[in-house]
Write a protein that holds these residues in place. Sequence first.
Motif, PDB file in Angstrom:
ATOM      1  N   ALA A  20      -1.098 -10.975 -15.305  1.00  0.00           N
ATOM      2  CA  ALA A  20      -2.087 -10.543 -14.312  1.00  0.00           C
ATOM      3  C   ALA A  20      -1.447 -10.404 -12.930  1.00  0.00           C
ATOM      4  O   ALA A  20      -1.723  -9.442 -12.203  1.00  0.00           O
ATOM      5  N   LEU A  21      -0.585 -11.353 -12.571  1.00  0.00           N
ATOM      6  CA  LEU A  21       0.118 -11.258 -11.291  1.00  0.00           C
ATOM      7  C   LEU A  21       1.030 -10.044 -11.261  1.00  0.00           C
ATOM      8  O   LEU A  21       1.119  -9.338 -10.250  1.00  0.00           O
ATOM      9  N   LEU A  22       1.717  -9.792 -12.371  1.00  0.00           N
ATOM     10  CA  LEU A  22       2.624  -8.650 -12.436  1.00  0.00           C
ATOM     11  C   LEU A  22       1.869  -7.327 -12.288  1.00  0.00           C
ATOM     12  O   LEU A  22       2.350  -6.404 -11.631  1.00  0.00           O
ATOM     13  N   CYS A  23       0.695  -7.241 -12.901  1.00  0.00           N
ATOM     14  CA  CYS A  23      -0.117  -6.024 -12.760  1.00  0.00           C
ATOM     15  C   CYS A  23      -0.459  -5.755 -11.303  1.00  0.00           C
ATOM     16  O   CYS A  23      -0.468  -4.602 -10.851  1.00  0.00           O
ATOM     17  N   GLY A  24      -0.730  -6.805 -10.549  1.00  0.00           N
ATOM     18  CA  GLY A  24      -1.101  -6.651  -9.147  1.00  0.00           C
ATOM     19  C   GLY A  24       0.061  -6.331  -8.229  1.00  0.00           C
ATOM     20  O   GLY A  24      -0.151  -6.067  -7.042  1.00  0.00           O
ATOM     21  N   CYS A  25       1.280  -6.347  -8.777  1.00  0.00           N
ATOM     22  CA  CYS A  25       2.454  -5.964  -7.987  1.00  0.00           C
ATOM     23  C   CYS A  25       2.665  -4.455  -7.991  1.00  0.00           C
ATOM     24  O   CYS A  25       3.673  -3.963  -7.469  1.00  0.00           O
ATOM     25  N   SER A  26       1.732  -3.724  -8.597  1.00  0.00           N
ATOM     26  CA  SER A  26       1.805  -2.266  -8.614  1.00  0.00           C
ATOM     27  C   SER A  26       1.569  -1.710  -7.215  1.00  0.00           C
ATOM     28  O   SER A  26       1.049  -2.394  -6.327  1.00  0.00           O
ATOM     29  N   ARG A  27       1.924  -0.458  -7.032  1.00  0.00           N
ATOM     30  CA  ARG A  27       1.859   0.174  -5.708  1.00  0.00           C
ATOM     31  C   ARG A  27       0.413   0.485  -5.311  1.00  0.00           C
ATOM     32  O   ARG A  27      -0.341   1.014  -6.100  1.00  0.00           O
ATOM     33  N   PHE A  28       0.095   0.194  -4.069  1.00  0.00           N
ATOM     34  CA  PHE A  28      -1.206   0.538  -3.495  1.00  0.00           C
ATOM     35  C   PHE A  28      -1.001   1.713  -2.550  1.00  0.00           C
ATOM     36  O   PHE A  28      -0.265   1.613  -1.562  1.00  0.00           O
ATOM     37  N   ILE A  29      -1.639   2.847  -2.842  1.00  0.00           N
ATOM     38  CA  ILE A  29      -1.400   4.057  -2.064  1.00  0.00           C
ATOM     39  C   ILE A  29      -2.569   4.402  -1.142  1.00  0.00           C
ATOM     40  O   ILE A  29      -2.523   5.406  -0.430  1.00  0.00           O
ATOM     41  N   GLY A  30      -3.592   3.569  -1.155  1.00  0.00           N
ATOM     42  CA  GLY A  30      -4.786   3.886  -0.378  1.00  0.00           C
ATOM     43  C   GLY A  30      -4.586   3.855   1.118  1.00  0.00           C
ATOM     44  O   GLY A  30      -5.267   4.570   1.868  1.00  0.00           O
ATOM     45  N   ASP A  31      -3.640   3.031   1.617  1.00  0.00           N
ATOM     46  CA  ASP A  31      -3.453   2.915   3.067  1.00  0.00           C
ATOM     47  C   ASP A  31      -2.418   3.889   3.608  1.00  0.00           C
ATOM     48  O   ASP A  31      -2.124   3.884   4.807  1.00  0.00           O
ATOM     49  N   GLY A  32      -1.833   4.702   2.726  1.00  0.00           N
ATOM     50  CA  GLY A  32      -0.876   5.704   3.184  1.00  0.00           C
ATOM     51  C   GLY A  32       0.481   5.156   3.567  1.00  0.00           C
ATOM     52  O   GLY A  32       1.286   5.857   4.182  1.00  0.00           O
ATOM     53  N   ASN A  33       0.774   3.905   3.177  1.00  0.00           N
ATOM     54  CA  ASN A  33       2.068   3.307   3.515  1.00  0.00           C
ATOM     55  C   ASN A  33       3.133   3.551   2.452  1.00  0.00           C
ATOM     56  O   ASN A  33       4.148   2.861   2.406  1.00  0.00           O
ATOM     57  N   GLY A  34       2.881   4.505   1.583  1.00  0.00           N
ATOM     58  CA  GLY A  34       3.872   4.844   0.568  1.00  0.00           C
ATOM     59  C   GLY A  34       4.029   3.756  -0.456  1.00  0.00           C
ATOM     60  O   GLY A  34       3.068   3.350  -1.106  1.00  0.00           O
ATOM     61  N   LEU A  35       5.248   3.236  -0.593  1.00  0.00           N
ATOM     62  CA  LEU A  35       5.553   2.247  -1.627  1.00  0.00           C
ATOM     63  C   LEU A  35       5.652   0.839  -1.062  1.00  0.00           C
ATOM     64  O   LEU A  35       6.091  -0.071  -1.746  1.00  0.00           O
ATOM     65  N   SER A  60     -11.241   1.070  -6.934  1.00  0.00           N
ATOM     66  CA  SER A  60     -10.838   0.097  -7.948  1.00  0.00           C
ATOM     67  C   SER A  60     -10.195   0.783  -9.155  1.00  0.00           C
ATOM     68  O   SER A  60      -9.250   0.251  -9.739  1.00  0.00           O
ATOM     69  N   TYR A  61     -10.684   1.962  -9.511  1.00  0.00           N
ATOM     70  CA  TYR A  61     -10.100   2.650 -10.669  1.00  0.00           C
ATOM     71  C   TYR A  61      -8.651   3.030 -10.407  1.00  0.00           C
ATOM     72  O   TYR A  61      -7.800   2.931 -11.303  1.00  0.00           O
ATOM     73  N   GLN A  62      -8.346   3.448  -9.201  1.00  0.00           N
ATOM     74  CA  GLN A  62      -6.970   3.790  -8.855  1.00  0.00           C
ATOM     75  C   GLN A  62      -6.076   2.566  -8.956  1.00  0.00           C
ATOM     76  O   GLN A  62      -4.930   2.642  -9.441  1.00  0.00           O
ATOM     77  N   ALA A  63      -6.575   1.413  -8.517  1.00  0.00           N
ATOM     78  CA  ALA A  63      -5.798   0.179  -8.608  1.00  0.00           C
ATOM     79  C   ALA A  63      -5.622  -0.253 -10.053  1.00  0.00           C
ATOM     80  O   ALA A  63      -4.539  -0.699 -10.467  1.00  0.00           O
ATOM     81  N   VAL A  64      -6.673  -0.104 -10.855  1.00  0.00           N
ATOM     82  CA  VAL A  64      -6.635  -0.558 -12.248  1.00  0.00           C
ATOM     83  C   VAL A  64      -5.745   0.337 -13.103  1.00  0.00           C
ATOM     84  O   VAL A  64      -4.928  -0.144 -13.894  1.00  0.00           O
ATOM     85  N   ILE A  65      -5.882   1.654 -12.951  1.00  0.00           N
ATOM     86  CA  ILE A  65      -5.151   2.581 -13.803  1.00  0.00           C
ATOM     87  C   ILE A  65      -3.644   2.536 -13.533  1.00  0.00           C
ATOM     88  O   ILE A  65      -2.834   2.910 -14.385  1.00  0.00           O
ATOM     89  N   GLY A  66      -3.264   2.039 -12.352  1.00  0.00           N
ATOM     90  CA  GLY A  66      -1.843   1.953 -12.023  1.00  0.00           C
ATOM     91  C   GLY A  66      -1.246   0.588 -12.227  1.00  0.00           C
ATOM     92  O   GLY A  66      -0.270   0.235 -11.553  1.00  0.00           O
ATOM     93  N   PHE A  67      -1.805  -0.196 -13.153  1.00  0.00           N
ATOM     94  CA  PHE A  67      -1.322  -1.580 -13.313  1.00  0.00           C
ATOM     95  C   PHE A  67       0.142  -1.655 -13.740  1.00  0.00           C
ATOM     96  O   PHE A  67       0.793  -2.679 -13.575  1.00  0.00           O
ATOM     97  N   ARG A  68       0.689  -0.570 -14.290  1.00  0.00           N
ATOM     98  CA  ARG A  68       2.100  -0.569 -14.695  1.00  0.00           C
ATOM     99  C   ARG A  68       3.010   0.027 -13.631  1.00  0.00           C
ATOM    100  O   ARG A  68       4.229   0.106 -13.837  1.00  0.00           O
ATOM    101  N   ASP A  69       2.428   0.423 -12.511  1.00  0.00           N
ATOM    102  CA  ASP A  69       3.154   1.216 -11.528  1.00  0.00           C
ATOM    103  C   ASP A  69       3.964   0.354 -10.559  1.00  0.00           C
ATOM    104  O   ASP A  69       3.737   0.349  -9.353  1.00  0.00           O
TER     105      ASP A  69
END
Length: 282
Positions: A20-35, A60-69
């Motif tokens: 679960a922690l590893l999934c949350g280490c995926s990239r968040f692109i919503g704030d426009g800060n890239g990677l 939330s769907y964007q965060a969930v679907i990118g759990f491997r990212d």
Amino acid sequence: MLLREKGISLKFLAAVFLVALLCGCSRFIGDGNGLDTTVWQAFFQYTKEELADMGEFAASYQAVIGFRDSDWFVVLLPALVSFPFVYDFDEQWFGGNYYLVVSRQTKRRYAVQTMLRAAGTGFCILISGTLIYTFFAVLKFPCGISEPEQSAIAASYGATVLQRGVYFMKEILHTGCLSALLVMISVLLTVILKNRFLALSLPVLIEYMSSKLLYVFQRYRFLQGNDSVAGAFVEFLLPSKHLYYDQNFAASFGVSYGFYLMFLLFVFVVMMVVFLRMVERR
């Protein structure tokens, strides 16, 4: 072992938590800060109102679907899903409990049950960890997306909730099947190498090297304009490429994803037979 009659071990629960922690280490692109921002960072850094103002890429769907990212997901996954079962198996195989267990059943039954439990453990760890991560993502991030005709999420994953749900379920089930095979591989390596640490670390090293080679090869193909099936077969030999075959297998080889599932079943049977031979020769 894991998933046994006596209950679920603490190692299993620890593995679920780490996934679960590893999934949350995926990239968040919503704030426009890239990677630079991970989902967990966004989870604690922004309020719900701030996330809602960022648009659908903070949904939330964007965060969930990118759990491997994340770069480390494919690298660490083999160790995280394997260590609970491998530690218990190592103690049994190289200890006196092996003969006690085998004496109560045939070697064939022992081999089949061991590999099924190994696969089931890896699958359940991945699914459980991903669903826990999904729960927290849905709890914090906004659920709304743009209108289907204007939504990048709808264009990529489906215009309806059902279509997006099916896409997500296919993603986690595919990753769960890979996790099951990873645990089975680690069991075989434990027997061959006679060292559970090496059995867990070797797949991690292979995945790391594979991810680097895959990046170089894909960049070469892009620069050369090489989009051939032959190049796709070369990538098929790199384990890290398999993580996203639920999305691009059909496009890469021109056949349905069902052929890849048949390949996974074939590998499953082969590893089952190999372990059976190991048990019979002991």
